[in-house]
Design a protein around this motif. Structure first.
Motif, mmCIF file in Angstrom:
data_model
loop_
_atom_site.group_PDB
_atom_site.id
_atom_site.type_symbol
_atom_site.label_atom_id
_atom_site.label_comp_id
_atom_site.label_asym_id
_atom_site.label_seq_id
_atom_site.Cartn_x
_atom_site.Cartn_y
_atom_site.Cartn_z
ATOM 1 N N SER A 19 4.511 -9.972 -0.821
ATOM 2 C CA SER A 19 5.382 -9.376 -1.837
ATOM 3 C C SER A 19 4.633 -9.119 -3.139
ATOM 4 O O SER A 19 4.822 -8.083 -3.777
ATOM 5 C CB SER A 19 6.593 -10.273 -2.098
ATOM 6 N N LEU A 20 3.753 -10.022 -3.544
ATOM 7 C CA LEU A 20 2.991 -9.830 -4.784
ATOM 8 C C LEU A 20 2.074 -8.622 -4.699
ATOM 9 O O LEU A 20 1.992 -7.822 -5.635
ATOM 10 C CB LEU A 20 2.161 -11.076 -5.104
ATOM 11 N N THR A 21 1.377 -8.487 -3.604
ATOM 12 C CA THR A 21 0.423 -7.386 -3.494
ATOM 13 C C THR A 21 1.141 -6.045 -3.452
ATOM 14 O O THR A 21 0.746 -5.092 -4.112
ATOM 15 C CB THR A 21 -0.471 -7.542 -2.255
ATOM 16 N N LYS A 22 2.244 -5.982 -2.736
ATOM 17 C CA LYS A 22 2.983 -4.725 -2.677
ATOM 18 C C LYS A 22 3.661 -4.430 -4.006
ATOM 19 O O LYS A 22 3.607 -3.315 -4.523
ATOM 20 C CB LYS A 22 4.021 -4.768 -1.555
ATOM 21 N N ALA A 23 4.287 -5.440 -4.596
ATOM 22 C CA ALA A 23 4.973 -5.242 -5.869
ATOM 23 C C ALA A 23 3.993 -4.864 -6.963
ATOM 24 O O ALA A 23 4.239 -3.982 -7.777
ATOM 25 C CB ALA A 23 5.730 -6.514 -6.269
ATOM 26 N N GLY A 24 2.855 -5.548 -6.980
ATOM 27 C CA GLY A 24 1.867 -5.269 -8.014
ATOM 28 C C GLY A 24 1.311 -3.873 -7.917
ATOM 29 O O GLY A 24 1.069 -3.202 -8.910
#
Length: 365
Positions: A19-24
């Motif tokens: 989720s962090l990598t996609k959101a970022g």
């Protein structure tokens, strides 16, 4: 900056990474880059860049980036090669800081590897594996240094440090908490690439219900915070499941979703603040028609070394730095207008760069 995400199985580690990598990537319009199956590069959200980019009509806006490594799950015995332990340990040696995900939520549908939720036990499990691995490294180094320590004062001094670190680890304490008086010792200690010498940020993974008050009513989060306070670590509260939902939204939807939940910022923003703080980092900016960009540097960095982040020639031939705070620049609408108001300084080699400085370097090679 390279952060390694670690944790026991079923604590939400991979959910958080995904989720962090996609959101970022989406939040800063910066493409998600898969270097290999478990590494992602994420843009650091920075509203200053967009504002400056719009003012200069920049062709390109380049944020600072963080590299996240989703490190293989750890089990007891990892230091002896159990599970994917060897892969875990080799990957973690390369990161600047560790993001340790600990489970602070109850869910009968998600089985805990040890049968029940107990974040302090989970932390101890991983810490012991890191300590065991570090002890092996120290013992090999001690054996090597001991041979020449009687004849060489430098090696004798190193041996004393090695034995102090070893005794500290044998007490179950991380190398990072060892008190060292000299910069020389700290540099030497850093050169061993010990796993327990890396700063740690604990990600307390909670249920959605505990998120709005930042886990204030969660007894397990309180325990993690108390532990972190005694070990020089940071803590941020996150709900990996919510982050996964946020990752699917565009910017406008994301803002509305966070507002509905009573949240001021996403988990990614919390993590970035914690990581910049624990690593002693901040950003200066460069702006122009071709590109507006953020550059991450250590606190206390002087102007020539900051220039060197852009290009080694800038540092080598440094003359002056033309510096203005980004707020002043935006308020005045142009560098020329800021100059007229006396808001632009011509700084020399001793100038310590501040967060939010917009800098034009003058150099001659």
């Amino acid at each position: 900056m390279k952060l390694g995400i670690i944790g026991l199985p079923n604590v939400g580690k991979s959910t958080l990474f995904n989720s962090l990598t996609k959101a970022g990537a989406e939040s800063a319009n910066y493409p998600f880059c898969t270097i290999d199956p478990n590494i992602g590069i994420v843009a650091v959200p920075d509203e200053r860049l967009k504002l400056l980019g719009d003012m200069y009509h920049s062709k390109k806006v380049t944020p600072a980036v963080i590299e996240f490594v989703d490190i293989a799950g750890l089990v007891k015995g990892a230091s002896k090669g159990e599970g994917l332990g060897n892969q875990f340990l080799s990957n973690i040696r390369e990161v600047d800081a560790i993001v340790h995900v600990v489970r602070c939520f109850e869910d009968s549908n998600v089985v805990h590897v040890d049968g029940n939720v107990n974040p302090l036990r989970d932390i101890e499990t991983i810490n012991l594996e890191l300590i065991f691995s570090d002890l092996e490294i120290l013992e090999r180094r001690i054996a090597k240094v001991s041979k020449g320590a009687k004849m060489d004062k430098t090696l004798a001094k190193e041996l004393d440090l090695l034995e102090r670190v070893k005794a500290h680890l044998e007490e179950g304490k991380a190398a990072l908490t060892l008190e060292t008086e000299e910069e020389e010792e700290r540099s030497l200690l850093a050169s061993y690439h010990l796993l327990t010498y890396k700063p740690v940020i604990f990600a307390a993974n909670v249920s959605e219900e505990d998120l709005p008050d930042d886990g204030a009513g969660n007894a397990e989060v309180a325990k993690v915070r108390e532990y972190a306070a005694g070990n020089g670590s940071e803590v941020f509260v996150i709900c990996a499941q919510i982050e996964q939902e946020i990752a699917e939204l565009d910017e406008e939807e994301k803002a509305m979703f966070l507002e509905d939940l009573g949240l001021k910022e996403s988990g990614l923003e919390k993590l970035i603040k914690a990581s910049y703080h624990i690593l002693g980092l901040h950003s200066f900016l460069t702006a122009g028609e071709d590109e507006t960009r953020a550059w991450t540097i250590k606190l206390g960095t002087k102007a020539p070394q900051a220039a060197g982040k852009i290009h080694t020639d800038f540092e080598r031939g440094f003359i002056k730095a033309e510096v203005v705070n980004y707020k002043d620049l935006l308020e005045q609408g142009s560098l020329a207008a800021a100059r007229e108001k006396g808001l632009v300084g011509m700084e020399g080699k001793e100038y310590v760069v501040k967060d939010g400085d917009v800098i034009l370097f003058r150099f001659n090679v």
